[in-house]
Design a protein around this motif. Structure first.
Motif, PDB file in Angstrom:
ATOM      1  N   TRP A 231      53.793  50.960  25.840  1.00 15.96           N
ATOM      2  CA  TRP A 231      53.459  49.683  26.480  1.00 15.96           C
ATOM      3  C   TRP A 231      52.176  49.107  25.902  1.00 15.96           C
ATOM      4  O   TRP A 231      51.385  49.808  25.267  1.00 15.96           O
ATOM      5  CB  TRP A 231      53.271  49.881  27.985  1.00 15.96           C
ATOM      6  CG  TRP A 231      54.520  50.288  28.689  1.00 15.96           C
ATOM      7  CD1 TRP A 231      54.976  51.566  28.874  1.00 15.96           C
ATOM      8  CD2 TRP A 231      55.492  49.426  29.277  1.00 15.96           C
ATOM      9  NE1 TRP A 231      56.174  51.557  29.549  1.00 15.96           N
ATOM     10  CE2 TRP A 231      56.512  50.250  29.821  1.00 15.96           C
ATOM     11  CE3 TRP A 231      55.612  48.040  29.410  1.00 15.96           C
ATOM     12  CZ2 TRP A 231      57.627  49.736  30.462  1.00 15.96           C
ATOM     13  CZ3 TRP A 231      56.708  47.527  30.062  1.00 15.96           C
ATOM     14  CH2 TRP A 231      57.724  48.366  30.584  1.00 15.96           C
ATOM     15  N   THR A 232      51.939  47.831  26.161  1.00 12.13           N
ATOM     16  CA  THR A 232      50.645  47.211  25.881  1.00 12.13           C
ATOM     17  C   THR A 232      49.948  46.970  27.217  1.00 12.13           C
ATOM     18  O   THR A 232      50.339  46.048  27.952  1.00 12.13           O
ATOM     19  CB  THR A 232      50.817  45.853  25.166  1.00 12.13           C
ATOM     20  OG1 THR A 232      51.616  46.053  24.012  1.00 12.13           O
ATOM     21  CG2 THR A 232      49.462  45.278  24.788  1.00 12.13           C
ATOM     22  N   PRO A 233      48.999  47.814  27.581  1.00  9.20           N
ATOM     23  CA  PRO A 233      48.375  47.621  28.895  1.00  9.20           C
ATOM     24  C   PRO A 233      47.323  46.511  28.886  1.00  9.20           C
ATOM     25  O   PRO A 233      46.524  46.410  27.961  1.00  9.20           O
ATOM     26  CB  PRO A 233      47.721  48.979  29.176  1.00  9.20           C
ATOM     27  CG  PRO A 233      47.552  49.631  27.859  1.00  9.20           C
ATOM     28  CD  PRO A 233      48.528  49.017  26.895  1.00  9.20           C
ATOM     29  N   TYR A 234      47.368  45.691  29.911  1.00 12.07           N
ATOM     30  CA  TYR A 234      46.341  44.668  30.161  1.00 12.07           C
ATOM     31  C   TYR A 234      45.615  45.081  31.436  1.00 12.07           C
ATOM     32  O   TYR A 234      46.276  45.387  32.429  1.00 12.07           O
ATOM     33  CB  TYR A 234      46.981  43.302  30.398  1.00 12.07           C
ATOM     34  CG  TYR A 234      47.586  42.637  29.184  1.00 12.07           C
ATOM     35  CD1 TYR A 234      46.979  41.530  28.594  1.00 12.07           C
ATOM     36  CD2 TYR A 234      48.784  43.087  28.629  1.00 12.07           C
ATOM     37  CE1 TYR A 234      47.546  40.896  27.489  1.00 12.07           C
ATOM     38  CE2 TYR A 234      49.356  42.464  27.538  1.00 12.07           C
ATOM     39  CZ  TYR A 234      48.733  41.367  26.968  1.00 12.07           C
ATOM     40  OH  TYR A 234      49.297  40.744  25.876  1.00 12.07           O
ATOM     41  N   PHE A 235      44.312  45.064  31.411  1.00 10.11           N
ATOM     42  CA  PHE A 235      43.556  45.553  32.568  1.00 10.11           C
ATOM     43  C   PHE A 235      42.933  44.407  33.356  1.00 10.11           C
ATOM     44  O   PHE A 235      42.339  43.496  32.783  1.00 10.11           O
ATOM     45  CB  PHE A 235      42.446  46.502  32.111  1.00 10.11           C
ATOM     46  CG  PHE A 235      42.976  47.845  31.678  1.00 10.11           C
ATOM     47  CD1 PHE A 235      42.989  48.927  32.550  1.00 10.11           C
ATOM     48  CD2 PHE A 235      43.498  48.023  30.400  1.00 10.11           C
ATOM     49  CE1 PHE A 235      43.504  50.163  32.157  1.00 10.11           C
ATOM     50  CE2 PHE A 235      44.015  49.246  30.002  1.00 10.11           C
ATOM     51  CZ  PHE A 235      44.015  50.318  30.870  1.00 10.11           C
ATOM     52  N   VAL A 236      43.074  44.463  34.655  1.00 15.64           N
ATOM     53  CA  VAL A 236      42.370  43.551  35.566  1.00 15.64           C
ATOM     54  C   VAL A 236      41.628  44.452  36.543  1.00 15.64           C
ATOM     55  O   VAL A 236      42.257  45.172  37.323  1.00 15.64           O
ATOM     56  CB  VAL A 236      43.356  42.646  36.334  1.00 15.64           C
ATOM     57  CG1 VAL A 236      42.611  41.752  37.313  1.00 15.64           C
ATOM     58  CG2 VAL A 236      44.193  41.817  35.368  1.00 15.64           C
ATOM     59  N   GLU A 237      40.293  44.432  36.471  1.00 17.42           N
ATOM     60  CA  GLU A 237      39.547  45.424  37.245  1.00 17.42           C
ATOM     61  C   GLU A 237      38.391  44.767  37.974  1.00 17.42           C
ATOM     62  O   GLU A 237      37.655  43.967  37.385  1.00 17.42           O
ATOM     63  CB  GLU A 237      39.001  46.515  36.316  1.00 17.42           C
ATOM     64  CG  GLU A 237      40.109  47.245  35.563  1.00 17.42           C
ATOM     65  CD  GLU A 237      39.591  48.237  34.522  1.00 17.42           C
ATOM     66  OE1 GLU A 237      39.611  49.434  34.793  1.00 17.42           O
ATOM     67  OE2 GLU A 237      39.164  47.773  33.447  1.00 17.42           O
ATOM     68  N   GLY A 238      38.227  45.128  39.240  1.00 11.75           N
ATOM     69  CA  GLY A 238      37.088  44.619  39.990  1.00 11.75           C
ATOM     70  C   GLY A 238      37.405  44.485  41.459  1.00 11.75           C
ATOM     71  O   GLY A 238      38.440  44.949  41.939  1.00 11.75           O
ATOM     72  N   HIS A 239      36.484  43.839  42.151  1.00 16.26           N
ATOM     73  CA  HIS A 239      36.709  43.656  43.586  1.00 16.26           C
ATOM     74  C   HIS A 239      36.186  42.315  44.077  1.00 16.26           C
ATOM     75  O   HIS A 239      36.454  41.920  45.197  1.00 16.26           O
ATOM     76  CB  HIS A 239      36.021  44.775  44.374  1.00 16.26           C
ATOM     77  CG  HIS A 239      34.537  44.773  44.219  1.00 16.26           C
ATOM     78  ND1 HIS A 239      33.894  45.401  43.176  1.00 16.26           N
ATOM     79  CD2 HIS A 239      33.574  44.162  44.941  1.00 16.26           C
ATOM     80  CE1 HIS A 239      32.600  45.206  43.272  1.00 16.26           C
ATOM     81  NE2 HIS A 239      32.365  44.451  44.324  1.00 16.26           N
ATOM     82  N   GLU A 240      35.466  41.615  43.253  1.00 12.37           N
ATOM     83  CA  GLU A 240      34.899  40.329  43.665  1.00 12.37           C
ATOM     84  C   GLU A 240      36.007  39.275  43.532  1.00 12.37           C
ATOM     85  O   GLU A 240      36.468  38.968  42.418  1.00 12.37           O
ATOM     86  CB  GLU A 240      33.712  40.010  42.749  1.00 12.37           C
ATOM     87  CG  GLU A 240      33.099  38.642  42.931  1.00 12.37           C
ATOM     88  CD  GLU A 240      32.768  38.328  44.376  1.00 12.37           C
ATOM     89  OE1 GLU A 240      33.280  37.310  44.879  1.00 12.37           O
ATOM     90  OE2 GLU A 240      32.033  39.134  44.988  1.00 12.37           O
ATOM     91  N   PRO A 241      36.471  38.749  44.671  1.00 16.75           N
ATOM     92  CA  PRO A 241      37.670  37.894  44.615  1.00 16.75           C
ATOM     93  C   PRO A 241      37.580  36.767  43.590  1.00 16.75           C
ATOM     94  O   PRO A 241      38.537  36.548  42.840  1.00 16.75           O
ATOM     95  CB  PRO A 241      37.789  37.356  46.040  1.00 16.75           C
ATOM     96  CG  PRO A 241      37.177  38.421  46.883  1.00 16.75           C
ATOM     97  CD  PRO A 241      36.046  38.986  46.071  1.00 16.75           C
ATOM     98  N   GLN A 242      36.467  36.067  43.538  1.00 16.29           N
ATOM     99  CA  GLN A 242      36.403  34.905  42.639  1.00 16.29           C
ATOM    100  C   GLN A 242      36.630  35.331  41.185  1.00 16.29           C
ATOM    101  O   GLN A 242      37.381  34.686  40.449  1.00 16.29           O
ATOM    102  CB  GLN A 242      35.042  34.209  42.763  1.00 16.29           C
ATOM    103  CG  GLN A 242      34.672  33.803  44.187  1.00 16.29           C
ATOM    104  CD  GLN A 242      35.652  32.787  44.766  1.00 16.29           C
ATOM    105  OE1 GLN A 242      35.955  31.798  44.146  1.00 16.29           O
ATOM    106  NE2 GLN A 242      36.153  33.063  45.974  1.00 16.29           N
ATOM    107  N   LEU A 243      35.983  36.430  40.813  1.00 12.07           N
ATOM    108  CA  LEU A 243      36.154  36.907  39.434  1.00 12.07           C
ATOM    109  C   LEU A 243      37.570  37.441  39.214  1.00 12.07           C
ATOM    110  O   LEU A 243      38.177  37.240  38.162  1.00 12.07           O
ATOM    111  CB  LEU A 243      35.134  38.015  39.121  1.00 12.07           C
ATOM    112  CG  LEU A 243      33.660  37.627  39.272  1.00 12.07           C
ATOM    113  CD1 LEU A 243      32.756  38.824  38.987  1.00 12.07           C
ATOM    114  CD2 LEU A 243      33.320  36.478  38.315  1.00 12.07           C
ATOM    115  N   MET A 244      38.066  38.117  40.236  1.00  9.38           N
ATOM    116  CA  MET A 244      39.390  38.735  40.088  1.00  9.38           C
ATOM    117  C   MET A 244      40.503  37.686  39.979  1.00  9.38           C
ATOM    118  O   MET A 244      41.472  37.883  39.244  1.00  9.38           O
ATOM    119  CB  MET A 244      39.663  39.676  41.266  1.00  9.38           C
ATOM    120  CG  MET A 244      38.828  40.940  41.232  1.00  9.38           C
ATOM    121  SD  MET A 244      39.313  42.026  39.870  1.00  9.38           S
ATOM    122  CE  MET A 244      40.700  42.868  40.614  1.00  9.38           C
TER     123      MET A 244
END
Ligand SMILES: Cc1ncc(C[n+]2csc(CCOP(=O)(O)OP(=O)(O)O)c2C)c(N)n1
Ligand SMILES: [Mg+2]
Length: 798
Positions: A231-244
Motif C-alpha cells: 500500500w501507499t500509506p498517507y498519514f493524518v495525525e493529531g488532535h487539534e480539530p482545526q489542523l486535523m
C-alpha cells in the motif's frame, strides 16, 4: 502562499457538521428526553441504562464528514464500512443528518420530536442495536465481530469499477487474523474492471482495555508494514480539530486523486503492473472531544473512553454536570434550529440522493441484484441406464455446470467462485476452460490459470474467501464458496454473523433480498485419502443447523444428478445459507436426472428399487428401514441392502435416502420439515431404523428426537476414528461400513434367528479378512473395489 484545501468557511462548517454528529451520538447514548438541551439537563432526561461505545465514534464521525466532502467534490460513488461497528451511534447520526434515516424510518423525523425518538431508540428495548446493524441505512457490515471489514469492502468493489468502498479499520480490529490477511486483497483487485477500496486505519491507540500494537510501534515500522503489504500509506495525525480538518481534507483529496490516477493508468493507458493503492492512517485520540478526565482519570485519549465515558450520573456527584458540559461543548444551538432541524448551511454539506452513503444502492445490494442466466442443469446429466453405474466424481460433473454459469454471466460480471486454493482440487477444474484465477501478482511460465481478470478467486485464507464472497453478495451479486469440509470450520463465526444478518434483514422490508451464500464442501471426511485424520471433520453442518431455520439449508446429494439439481436450486435461491456436501471421487450413480429431480424436490424418499418391497402391497410395513444421507453412507447402505437381500431374503427392507437434511426436523421446527405422518410412513412407528449418516451421529438424533420412532433410530456416522487408510476402511473404522450396517440390522431383529447369527459370523470374518488384506496390499479387497449394485455378486460374501 494559499495552499489550504479548506476555505475558512468550509472548515468552519465541516467542523460544525462533525459537532452535530458527535452531539447526536452522545445524545443517543444518554438522552431520554430534552434532546436539544433547551432546559438544563436533569436526571429524568437520562436513560436508566447507559449503553454503547463512544471511543470510536467521534473519529468515525470525523471520517464520515470528510468523505461527504469528497463525494460531493468529485461526485464519487462511495459506500462506508465501519470495521469497529460498535460505533453504531456515528453511522446512525450521519445517516440521520444526511436525511436517509428519516426517509426509511419516517417516525424518526427531522425535528425535535424525531430527535427525541432517535435518541431514545438507541440501545433501548424495542429500539435499535448499538452496532452498525442491518437496521442502519448504508450498512453492509455490522462490525460486531471484528476482523472482516476489509474483506467485505473488497468483495463489494469486485466488478463494480465505479464504486469506492471507504473502509474504516479499528487498530484493535487490525490485530485479528482475518483483517491482517485482508491487506493482501490488493494483490487481487483489478484496477481496470474492479472498483477501489480506501482503507482508513483508525489509529485511536486503544482497544477495550489495552493499547493497540500498531499504535505502539514506531512510525517507521508502521509505514514499512503497510508498504510491505503493497500500500501507499498517507498519514493524518493529531488532535487539534482545526489542523486535523485541513490535514484530512488535503489527504483525502490526494488519496482520491491517487485512486483515479491508478484507474486511469489501467483503463486508459492499459498499464498492467500492480498498483500500490493509497490508504490512510488516521491517528487521533480515542474518545476525541469527549470528557478529558472523569473521577480523576484520563478518558479522552485513553482506553477508558471505549464505552460510556461518564457513568451513573444518578449516583456520582458531578457526573450530570460533566455530561451537560460535554454535550453543550458541541454548541447544539448553532447546529440545529429551534425546531430541531439541522441548519441548511450544514445540511448542504451532505451529498444528494443516492450519493449519500446511507442511500447508496450498493449497500442495499438486493436492489441491484440481477438474476443469473442459468443453463439448464439437466443438460449436464450423467447417463444412468441402471443404478450403480460408475461416475467420474460428482463435483467434476458440477464443475461443467458452474463453468457455463460463469460463461453465460461473463458479460454481466455478477458471478464468482471463491475458494482457498482448492477449486481444481475440489473437482471444479472445468471452470478453467472459460476463466482464470484473478491475480495481479507476477506470473511465471510454469504457473497455470492466472489472469488479471478472472471469475475464480483463490487465496489461502478461508476468512478472506468468505469475507470477499459476503461483500460480493451483499452488494447484489452471486457466488459460491468451495472448501474442504474440515477447514470450513475456520469461518464458523463468519457464517454466524452472515446468518444473523440474513435473519434480521428478512424482517426489514426496505432491504431487498440478496442471493444466498452457497457453500460447496467437497473433499469431505470420508475421502481424505491423501491427508488423513486432520482433514476429517464433518462438524460444520452441526454448527450450521444452530441457526434460524428460516435462513439455513443443508443438502447431501447422493450422486451427481442430485448435486446438479440441488445446486441449481441453491444458485437461484435468496436470503439463505446453503451448505452442499458432495464428493469428488469416482462413485456410483444412482438416479436418472428425472428421478434425481423428483427425489431432490421431495428432499427425502424411499428407494424402492434398492429395498425388496417394491412389489409389497400398499401400506405394507418393512422389518427394517435402512436410511442413508451422504454419498459414502448411501453406497454402504446399498451394499448392506444387497447383502440382506441375498442372505436374509425374507426380511422386508426399505431403503430411504435423505438429500435435504432439514426434512428430518419436524414441520414446526423448519419450513422443510417433513410432516409427522409422512415421516412415520417412511420410517415406520416402531421398526428399527439403521441410519448411515455422513456426519456426526448426534446430529440426526438432534433433528429427529421428536419423531414417533426416534427410540428406534440407530445412527452410524463419523466418530473421530480415522487416519490415512483405504476408503472402505474409513467406514469400517467408524462402523459405517456395509458389514456393520448388516450386523446392526440383525442385532435389532431377533426374528432372523440362526440365519442371522450365521451371517453375523461371516461378516466378522469378512472384517478380519478386510483388515488383513489392506494391511498387506495397501488397497481395498477386490470385491469392495469392484462392487457394483445390481451385479450378481453384489450381495454375496466371497
Ligand atoms: C473478534 C472479536 N473479538 C473481540 C471483540 C470484543 N471487542 C469489542 S470492541 C473491542 C476493541 C476494539 O478495538 P478497536 O478495533 O481499536 O476499535 P475502537 O478503538 O475504534 O473502538 C473488542 C476487543 C469483538 N467485538 N470481536
Ligand atoms: Mg482502537
Amino acid at each position: 502562499m494559499n495552499t489550504r484545501t479548506l476555505t475558512p468557511d468550509l472548515l468552519h462548517r465541516i467542523d460544525a457538521y462533525w459537532r452535530a454528529a458527535n452531539y447526536l451520538s452522545v445524545g443517543q447514548m444518554y438522552l431520554y428526553d430534552n434532546p436539544l438541551l433547551k432546559r438544563p439537563l436533569a436526571l429524568g432526561d437520562i436513560k436508566r441504562m447507559l449503553l454503547g461505545h463512544w471511543g470510536t465514534t467521534p473519529g468515525q464521525n470525523f471520517i464520515y464528514a470528510h468523505l461527504n466532502r469528497v463525494i460531493k467534490l468529485f461526485d464519487l460513488n462511495m459506500i462506508y464500512l465501519a470495521g469497529p461497528g460498535h460505533g453504531g451511534p456515528a453511522l446512525v447520526a450521519n445517516t440521520y443528518l444526511e436525511g436517509t434515516y428519516s426517509e426509511i424510518y419516517p417516525r424518526i423525523s427531522q425535528d425535535e420530536a424525531g430527535l427525541q425518538k432517535l435518541f431514545l431508540q438507541f440501545s433501548f428495548p424495542g429500539g435499535i442495536p448499538s452496532h452498525v446493524s442491518p437496521e442502519c441505512p448504508g450498512s453492509i457490515h455490522e462490525g460486531g465481530e471484528l476482523g472482516y471489514s476489509l474483506s467485505h469492502a473488497f468483495g463489494a468493489v469486485f466488478d463494480n469499477p465505479d464504486l469506492i468502498a471507504a473502509c474504516v479499520i479499528g487498530d484493535g480490529e487490525a490485530e485479528t487474523g482475518p483483517l491482517a490477511t485482508a491487506w493482501h486483497s490488493n494483490k487481487f483487485l483489478n484496477p481496470a474492471t474492479d472498483g477501489a477500496v480506501l482503507p482508513i486505519l483508525h489509529l485511536n491507540g486503544y482497544k477495550i482495555a489495552n493499547p493497540t500494537i500498531l499504535a505502539r510501534i514506531t512510525h517507521e515500522e508502521l509505514e514499512q508494514l503497510f508498504r510491505g503489504y503493497g500500500w501507499t500509506p498517507y498519514f493524518v495525525e493529531g488532535h487539534e480539530p482545526q489542523l486535523m480538518h485541513e490535514e484530512m481534507a488535503k489527504t483525502l483529496d490526494a488519496a482520491i486523486a491517487h485512486i483515479r490516477q491508478i484507474q486511469e493508468d489501467a483503463r486508459v493507458e492499459k498499464k498492467t503492473e500492480r498498483p500500490r493503492w493509497p490508504m490512510i492512517v488516521l491517528r487521533s485520540p480515542k474518545g476525541w472531544t469527549g470528557p478529558k478526565m472523569v473521577d480523576g482519570k484520563q478518558v479522552e485519549g485513553a482506553f477508558r473512553s471505549h464505552q460510556v465515558p461518564i457513568s451513573d450520573p444518578a449516583t456520582h456527584p458531578g457526573h450530570l454536570e460533566l455530561l451537560e458540559e460535554w454535550m453543550r461543548s458541541y454548541r447544539p444551538e448553532e447546529l440545529f434550529d429551534a425546531r430541531g432541524r439541522l441548519r441548511p448551511e450544514l445540511a448542504e454539506l451532505a451529498p444528494q440522493g443516492e450519493r449519500r452513503m446511507g442511500a447508496n444502492p450498493h449497500a442495499n445490494g438486493g436492489l441491484l441484484l440481477r438474476e443469473l442466466v442459468m443453463p439448464d442443469y439437466r443438460d449436464y446429466a450423467v447417463d444412468v441406464p441402471a443404478p450403480g453405474v460408475r461416475g467420474i466424481g460428482d463435483t467434476h460433473v458440477l464443475g461443467r455446470f458452474l463453468r457455463d454459469i460463469a460463461k453465460l454471466n461473463g458479460q454481466a460480471r455478477n458471478f464468482r467462485v471463491f475458494g482457498p486454493d482448492e477449486t481444481a482440487s475440489n473437482g471444479l477444474e472445468a471452470l478453467f476452460e472459460v476463466t482464470g484465477r484473478q491475480w495481479q501478482g507476477s506470473v511465471e511460465p510454469q504457473d497455470e490459470g492466472l489472469t488479471l481478470d478472472g471469475r475464480v478467486m483463490e487465496m489461502l485464507s478461508e476468512h478472506q474467501c468468505e469475507g470477499w464472497l459476503e461483500g460480493y453478495l451483499l452488494t447484489g451479486r452471486h457466488g459460491l464458496f468451495n472448501s474442504y469440509e474440515a477447514f470450513i470450520h475456520i469461518v464458523d463465526s463468519m457464517f454466524n454473523q452472515h446468518a444473523k444478518w440474513l435473519k434480521i434483514t428478512n424482517h426489514l422490508a426496505w432491504r431487498a433480498k440478496i442471493a444466498s451464500l452457497n457453500y460447496l464442501l467437497a473433499s469431505h471426511v470420508w475421502r481424505q485419502d491423501h491427508n488423513g485424520f486432520t482433514h476429517q471433520d464433518p462438524g460444520f453442518i452441526d454448527h450450521v443447523v444452530n441457526k434460524k431455520a428460516e435462513v439455513v439449508r443443508v443438502y447431501l446429494p447422493p450422486d451427481a444428478n442430485c448435486l446438479l439439481s440441488v445446486m441449481d436450486h441453491c444458485m437461484r435461491s435468496r436470503q439463505y445459507v446453503n451448505v452442499v456436501v458432495a464428493g469428488k471421487h469416482p462413485a456410483p450413480q444412482w438416479l436418472t436426472m428425472e428421478q434425481a429431480v423428483a427425489h431432490c424436490h421431495a428432499g427425502i424418499g424411499a428407494w424402492d428399487w434398492a429395498g425388496n418391497m417394491a412389489n409389497a402391497p400398499a401400506g405394507a410395513e418393512p422389518d427394517v428401514v435402512l436410511a442413508c444421507c451422504g454419498d459414502v453412507p448411501t453406497l454402504e447402505t446399498l451394499a448392506a441392502a444387497a447383502i440382506l437381500r441375498e442372505h436374509l431374503p425374507d426380511l422386508k427392507v426399505r431403503v430411504v435416502n435423505v438429500v435435504d437434511l432439514m426434512r428430518l426436523q419436524p414441520e414446526s421446527e423448519h419450513p422443510h420439515g417433513l410432516p409427522d405422518a409422512q415421516f412415520d410412513a417412511l420410517f415406520t412407528k416402531d421398526k428399527p431404523v439403521i441410519f448411515a449418516f455422513h456426519g456426526y451421529p448426534t446430529l440426526v438424533h438432534r433433528l429427529t428426537y421428536r419423531r414417533t420412532n426416534h427410540d428406534n433410530i440407530h445412527v452410524r456416522g463419523y466418530k473421530e476414528e480415522g487416519t490415512i487408510t483405504t476408503p472402505f476402511d474409513m467406514t469400517v473404522l467408524n462402523d459405517l461400513d456395509r458389514y456393520h450396517l448388516v450386523m446392526d440390522t440383525i442385532a435389532r431383529l431377533p426374528q432372523v434367528g440362526a440365519a442371522g447369527a450365521a451371517l453375523v459370523q461371516r461378516l466378522r470374518d469378512k472384517l478380519a479378512e478386510h483388515k488383513a488384506y489392506i494391511c498387506k496390499m495397501g488397497e481395498d479387497l477386490p470385491e469392495i473395489r469392484q462392487w457394483t449394485w445390481g451385479s450378481p455378486a453384489a450381495g454375496k460374501l466371497a
